[in-house]
Scaffold this active site. Structure first.
Site, short mmCIF file in Angstrom:
data_model
loop_
_atom_site.label_atom_id
_atom_site.label_comp_id
_atom_site.label_asym_id
_atom_site.label_seq_id
_atom_site.Cartn_x
_atom_site.Cartn_y
_atom_site.Cartn_z
N SER A 27 -4.74 3.22 0.21
CA SER A 27 -3.56 3.42 1.08
C SER A 27 -3.75 4.63 1.97
O SER A 27 -4.27 5.65 1.54
CB SER A 27 -2.28 3.64 0.27
OG SER A 27 -2.50 3.49 -1.09
N HIS A 58 -0.84 -1.03 2.91
CA HIS A 58 -2.14 -1.71 2.81
C HIS A 58 -2.17 -2.82 3.85
O HIS A 58 -1.33 -3.71 3.83
CB HIS A 58 -2.33 -2.34 1.42
CG HIS A 58 -2.56 -1.33 0.35
ND1 HIS A 58 -3.39 -1.56 -0.71
CD2 HIS A 58 -2.10 -0.08 0.21
CE1 HIS A 58 -3.41 -0.49 -1.47
NE2 HIS A 58 -2.63 0.42 -0.95
N HIS A 80 -4.25 -5.25 -6.46
CA HIS A 80 -4.31 -4.50 -7.72
C HIS A 80 -4.02 -5.43 -8.88
O HIS A 80 -3.31 -6.43 -8.72
CB HIS A 80 -3.25 -3.39 -7.73
CG HIS A 80 -3.39 -2.42 -6.61
ND1 HIS A 80 -2.91 -2.68 -5.35
CD2 HIS A 80 -3.97 -1.19 -6.56
CE1 HIS A 80 -3.20 -1.65 -4.55
NE2 HIS A 80 -3.83 -0.73 -5.27
N TYR A 82 -1.99 -4.83 -11.15
CA TYR A 82 -0.54 -4.82 -11.43
C TYR A 82 0.24 -5.80 -10.54
O TYR A 82 1.42 -6.04 -10.78
CB TYR A 82 0.05 -3.40 -11.33
CG TYR A 82 -0.03 -2.74 -9.97
CD1 TYR A 82 0.72 -3.20 -8.89
CD2 TYR A 82 -0.85 -1.63 -9.77
CE1 TYR A 82 0.65 -2.59 -7.65
CE2 TYR A 82 -0.92 -1.00 -8.55
CZ TYR A 82 -0.17 -1.49 -7.48
OH TYR A 82 -0.25 -0.89 -6.26
N GLU A 83 -0.44 -6.35 -9.53
CA GLU A 83 0.23 -7.38 -8.73
C GLU A 83 0.12 -8.75 -9.38
O GLU A 83 0.57 -9.75 -8.82
CB GLU A 83 -0.39 -7.42 -7.33
CG GLU A 83 -0.11 -6.17 -6.52
CD GLU A 83 -0.88 -6.16 -5.20
OE1 GLU A 83 -0.47 -6.83 -4.26
OE2 GLU A 83 -1.92 -5.48 -5.14
N ALA A 110 -6.04 6.35 -3.90
CA ALA A 110 -5.11 7.47 -4.07
C ALA A 110 -4.97 7.68 -5.57
O ALA A 110 -4.95 6.72 -6.33
CB ALA A 110 -3.77 7.13 -3.45
N MET A 205 -4.58 3.47 -10.28
CA MET A 205 -4.33 2.10 -10.74
C MET A 205 -5.30 1.09 -10.11
O MET A 205 -4.98 -0.09 -10.00
CB MET A 205 -2.89 1.70 -10.40
CG MET A 205 -1.85 2.65 -10.96
SD MET A 205 -0.21 2.25 -10.33
CE MET A 205 0.70 3.72 -10.81
N SER A 206 -6.48 1.58 -9.71
CA SER A 206 -7.41 0.65 -9.03
C SER A 206 -8.85 1.07 -9.33
O SER A 206 -9.11 1.76 -10.30
CB SER A 206 -7.16 0.69 -7.51
OG SER A 206 -7.54 1.95 -6.99
N ASN A 229 -0.84 13.58 -5.53
CA ASN A 229 0.22 14.28 -6.29
C ASN A 229 -0.37 14.86 -7.57
O ASN A 229 -1.44 14.44 -8.02
CB ASN A 229 1.33 13.29 -6.65
CG ASN A 229 0.82 12.10 -7.46
OD1 ASN A 229 0.16 11.21 -6.90
ND2 ASN A 229 1.08 12.10 -8.73
N HIS A 241 9.03 12.30 -1.96
CA HIS A 241 8.20 11.25 -1.36
C HIS A 241 7.53 11.80 -0.09
O HIS A 241 6.36 11.52 0.18
CB HIS A 241 9.06 10.03 -1.06
CG HIS A 241 8.26 8.85 -0.61
ND1 HIS A 241 7.23 8.33 -1.37
CD2 HIS A 241 8.31 8.11 0.52
CE1 HIS A 241 6.69 7.31 -0.72
NE2 HIS A 241 7.32 7.16 0.42
N1 HPA Z 1 -0.67 7.96 -11.34
C1 HPA Z 1 -1.26 6.75 -11.20
N2 HPA Z 1 -1.67 6.28 -10.05
C2 HPA Z 1 -1.49 7.04 -8.95
C3 HPA Z 1 -0.89 8.30 -9.02
C4 HPA Z 1 -0.46 8.79 -10.28
O1 HPA Z 1 0.09 9.89 -10.42
N3 HPA Z 1 -0.87 8.80 -7.75
C5 HPA Z 1 -1.44 7.86 -6.96
N4 HPA Z 1 -1.82 6.79 -7.68
#
Ligand code: HPA
Length: 266
Positions: A27, A58, A80, A82-83, A110, A205-206, A229, A241
């Site tokens: 992203s 995306h 992903h 999770y989708e 990310a 998550m990827s 983050n 955000h």
């Molecule tokens: N956790 C999991 N996946 C993420 C995060 C996170 O803090 N930030 C960006 N993708």
């Protein structure tokens, strides 16, 4: 890209263009494709059997063309697990990239930092990973190599090269271990502590499923995380955000510079 139909479709669209490098753009990195010469853009939605990408930010295109002496194919946005995607879908996509000519696999994402030593808005070169997703794209009818070696996943030479470029460009490139969780929720503070204890520096998550399939396909891998983050519980202030978007935007610009220079120089 689960079937040969998608591969044949792509081959025809590429019209003799043979990519040597695939770049998976996480992203916020879509702008990277602006520097590609003579781009051929193929929307994922046009591929026979392709699932839709559902995450905002995306783009969902393949973009092929040249940077420096490289013929590259960019995956602008990814799907992903999770989708609800079957992990085997990822394996087939990587096999198609290999059949098209790809030898080098550059993956970006990310991620959340698991340590205050790696701040939000920075970049982390992935030197190893932990598959904490309890899923594996290689599950299914066995294909050789049956038990791929994972002792040297992230190519040492490419890591040295991109580190040298970062130094030259004055961009601080942290280095560490990426751990993949399934998501889609972010972690609790207790989970952040646990993931850190397991030996990871950043969580996302990827990436891990793609990288496993790339290793299985014999591709050289380079991976870089945009640290968007700090993990839950690591900072006193709650990330807004807007903060996260600002962090991603600064780090993404640096990553685009690094990748462009890397492809131009090597
Ligand atoms: N956790 C999991 N996946 C993420 C995060 C996170 O803090 N930030 C960006 N993708």
């Amino acid at each position: 890209m689960e079937n040969d139909e998608a591969y044949l479709f792509l081959k025809e669209k590429l019209n003799g263009f043979v990519p040597d490098t695939a770049v998976v753009l996480g992203s916020g990195l879509g702008d990277f494709t602006a520097s590609i010469k003579n781009p051929i853009i193929i929307p994922y939605s046009s591929l026979p059997g392709a699932p839709k990408t559902t995450v905002a930010g995306h783009k969902g295109n393949l973009c092929a063309g040249t940077i420096g002496k490289h013929n590259i194919i960019c995956l602008q946005g990814r799907t992903h697990l999770y989708e609800g995607l079957r992990p085997q879908y990822i394996a087939t996509s990587t096999e198609h990239l290999k059949k098209l000519g790809v030898k080098c696999f550059i993956v970006t994402n990310a991620a959340g930092s698991l340590t205050t030593n790696i701040p939000a808005g920075s970049l982390m070169l992935i030197n190893d990973h932990i598959n904490f997703s309890a899923q594996n794209p290689l599950i299914g009818p066995h294909k050789e190599p049956y038990f791929p070696d994972m002792s040297k996943v992230y190519d040492a030479k490419m890591r040295r090269q991109i580190t040298a470029i970062a130094k030259k460009e004055g961009i601080h490139l942290y280095e560490g271990v990426y751990i993949m969780v399934l998501g889609p929720n972010y972690e609790t503070p207790a989970e952040v502590k646990m993931l850190r204890t397991l030996g990871a520096d950043a969580v996302g998550m990827s990436t891990v499923p793609e990288v496993i399939t790339a290793v299985h396909a014999g591709l050289k891998v380079l991976g870089i995380s945009v640290i968007s983050n700090l993990g839950a519980g690591l900072s006193k202030e709650k990330n807004t955000h807007d903060d996260v978007l600002q962090n991603v935007s600064i780090a993404s610009k640096n990553l685009i510079t690094l990748l462009q220079k890397f492809l131009e120089e090597f």
